[in-house]
Write an enzyme that holds these catalytic residues in place. Structure first.
Site, short mmCIF file in Angstrom:
data_model
loop_
_atom_site.label_atom_id
_atom_site.label_comp_id
_atom_site.label_asym_id
_atom_site.label_seq_id
_atom_site.Cartn_x
_atom_site.Cartn_y
_atom_site.Cartn_z
CE LYS A 27 12.36 22.75 -11.41
NZ LYS A 27 12.35 21.56 -12.38
P1 NAD Z 1 5.46 15.33 -6.34
O1 NAD Z 1 5.08 16.62 -5.48
O2 NAD Z 1 4.30 15.08 -7.18
O3 NAD Z 1 5.79 14.28 -5.39
C1 NAD Z 1 6.96 14.22 -4.67
C2 NAD Z 1 6.99 12.85 -4.08
O4 NAD Z 1 8.14 12.65 -3.14
C3 NAD Z 1 5.76 12.64 -3.13
O5 NAD Z 1 5.49 11.31 -3.14
C4 NAD Z 1 6.52 13.02 -1.95
O6 NAD Z 1 5.77 12.11 -0.76
C5 NAD Z 1 7.84 12.19 -1.95
N1 NAD Z 1 8.90 12.94 -1.02
C6 NAD Z 1 9.06 14.16 -0.69
N2 NAD Z 1 10.23 14.58 0.20
C7 NAD Z 1 10.45 13.13 0.21
C8 NAD Z 1 11.58 12.65 1.26
N3 NAD Z 1 12.37 13.28 1.84
N4 NAD Z 1 11.92 11.24 0.97
C9 NAD Z 1 11.05 10.40 0.21
N5 NAD Z 1 9.77 10.94 -0.55
C10 NAD Z 1 9.85 12.46 -0.43
O7 NAD Z 1 6.66 15.79 -7.19
P2 NAD Z 1 6.92 15.24 -8.80
O8 NAD Z 1 6.54 16.23 -9.94
O9 NAD Z 1 6.50 13.70 -8.87
O10 NAD Z 1 8.68 15.26 -8.81
C11 NAD Z 1 9.44 14.47 -8.27
C12 NAD Z 1 10.63 14.73 -8.66
O11 NAD Z 1 10.89 14.60 -10.28
C13 NAD Z 1 11.35 15.91 -8.39
O12 NAD Z 1 12.68 15.74 -8.02
C14 NAD Z 1 11.30 16.85 -9.79
O13 NAD Z 1 12.21 17.89 -9.84
C15 NAD Z 1 11.45 15.75 -10.80
N6 NAD Z 1 10.79 15.80 -11.97
C16 NAD Z 1 9.49 16.14 -12.05
C17 NAD Z 1 8.87 16.40 -13.42
C18 NAD Z 1 7.63 16.54 -13.52
O14 NAD Z 1 7.13 16.74 -14.81
N7 NAD Z 1 6.60 16.81 -12.70
C19 NAD Z 1 9.83 16.49 -14.58
C20 NAD Z 1 11.14 16.28 -14.35
C21 NAD Z 1 11.80 16.04 -13.01
#
Ligand code: NAD
Length: 424
Positions: A112
């Site tokens: 990561k």
């Molecule tokens: P992103 O940046 O596209 O979106 C994050 C979202 O979370 C946004 O809508 C933001 O407003 C919201 N957010 C941030 N802080 C917050 C809080 N304190 N309370 C409520 N909402 C909040 O990120 P993403 O890629 O969608 O990732 C989201 C989660 O999924 C993360 O934990 C990430 O590690 C996990 N994840 C992502 C992927 C991927 O392919 N993008 C894969 C596996 C896991």
């Protein structure tokens, strides 16, 4: 080793990852020497990134790349741009990637990366310079056969394109396989952007089937409307469920009759107004209210440690699907288990992203690209098989889906270590 692990990487999220690992290691009776080795990430790089800002001042940002394990192949994991990024958090996320890739049977280890920055405060030029400098600093330890980054919170396909370009310029030829989650025009894969959300929906449908819950009676609440949350909302609604609550970090929107997700998302993504002000679609609600909404399926898809001892007893869902990484604390997890809330753990629920990243890497290396329908089909095949393997193990051993998934992943990594032996 215990001491070194705590000192170097100490952070609540790292403590959570190690505590989960210890729990599973205990249940499976893991060899104590392997237990010692697997707690400590293999390699961690800290870099400082001096960036010339648009006003000509120079600001320094801290960046990290942690490779937890590479016994089963090159390490793989996303890059996060967020103001709270920290070495310990990145290390925890890299450990989860090791188990995640092993559970899905992908030939990878876990890694990561992250930069401590709020990307929305940077201009596009500043973001590009930051990304290119970060890529140059981690250049010695990444590569298509070494460690392959991907998007995570705060990064996207454009950021991946700059990483790919910087790496390629350094070696002198195009290397699309150095990162995944790229735009299609430079070796990205069809279906990658929505892959995590699609995988979340695949496992949710399996859980509903297992619990004999009809889709037409299913209501869903989703925290986070970024990449993962928005695609999950869109795809699960298409599948026939009612999405009744959604949120971002500022709060959200509630409609017990089901939100009109395509219209809400269109407006939201145009940046016209915050979710909480879209009164024509539903009523405003806070994140805390969203988490305790009466629903069939609760999907945290934002940041870590959202379900804690403060709200675990108040959750009103039948199924919890951890689309985010580490949304549930250890103490909350045991409350949920006592309350018989069926939990699909992060290392299984959100593995759709890395599964399709693997497809992207395979296509890049072979210079041969697949149709979107094939990507969806192969993703479903792998993630559903992983879900069923985990469910069978949990039922046979009377344990939770989290412990079952962890044991499944740890066992595969342990086997690789056992076979390779200990160098020197
Ligand atoms: P992103 O940046 O596209 O979106 C994050 C979202 O979370 C946004 O809508 C933001 O407003 C919201 N957010 C941030 N802080 C917050 C809080 N304190 N309370 C409520 N909402 C909040 O990120 P993403 O890629 O969608 O990732 C989201 C989660 O999924 C993360 O934990 C990430 O590690 C996990 N994840 C992502 C992927 C991927 O392919 N993008 C894969 C596996 C896991």
């Amino acid at each position: 080793m215990e001491e070194a692990t705590v000192t170097e990487f100490d952070h609540p999220t790292f403590r959570l990852a190690v505590a989960q690992f210890d729990q599973a290691a205990e249940v499976m009776g893991l060899d104590p020497n392997l237990r010692e080795r697997l707690k400590a990430p293999q390699r961690a790089l800290t870099v400082s990134l001096p960036i010339r800002m648009d006003d000509d001042t120079v600001k320094v940002f801290m960046g990290y790349r942690v490779q937890h394990d590479s016994a089963r192949g090159p390490s793989k994991g996303g890059i996060r741009y967020h103001p709270e990024v920290n070495l310990g958090e990145v290390a925890a996320l890299s450990m989860w990637m090791t188990w995640k890739t092993a559970i899905a049977g992908l030939p990878y280890g876990g890694a990561k990366g992250g930069v401590k920055v709020s990307p929305s405060t940077l201009s596009l030029g500043e973001l590009e310079r930051l990304t290119r400098r970060y890529a140059a600093e981690i250049f010695p330890i990444i590569g298509p056969d070494k460690d392959i980054p991907a998007p995570d919170i705060g990064t996207n396909a454009q950021v991946m394109a700059w990483l790919m370009d910087t790496y390629s310029e350094q070696v002198g030829f195009a290397v699309p396989g150095v990162v995944t989650g790229k735009p299609l025009a430079i070796g990205g894969s069809a279906g990658r952007e929505e892959a995590t959300g699609r995988g979340v929906v695949n496992v949710t449908l399996e859980a509903l089937r297992h619990l004999n819950i009809d889709l037409s009676n299913t209501t869903v609440a989703i925290q986070g409307m970024g990449n993962v949350g928005s695609h999950t909302a869109r795809i699960i609604r298409q599948a026939g469920a009612k999405v009744i609550a959604i949120s971002d970090q500022l709060g959200g929107l509630y409609n017990p009759h089901g939100l009109n997700i395509p219209d809400v998302l269109q407006r939201y993504q145009e940046g016209k107004e915050p979710l909480g002000s879209m009164h024509k679609f539903g009523d405003p609600l806070t994140n805390e209210e969203l988490l305790t909404t009466d629903c069939t399926v609760l999907i945290p898809a934002a940041v870590a440690e959202q379900i804690t001892t403060h709200n675990a007893a108040k959750l009103r869902c039948r199924i919890l699907v951890e689309a985010a990484n580490g949304p549930t604390t250890l103490e909350a997890d045991s409350i949920l288990a006592d309350r018989d809330i069926f939990t699909i753990p992060d290392i299984l629920a959100n593995s759709g992203g890395v599964i399709v990243s693997y497809f992207e890497w395979v296509q890049d290396v072979q210079r041969f690209f697949w149709k979107e329908a094939d990507i969806h089909e192969r993703l479903e095949e792998i993630i559903v098989a992983a879900f069923q393997r985990t469910l069978t193990f949990a039922q046979e051993n009377k344990t939770t889906m989290r412990i079952a998934a962890l044991i499944n992943g740890i066992d595969r990594v342990a086997q690789a270590h056992q076979l390779r032996g200990l160098y020197p």
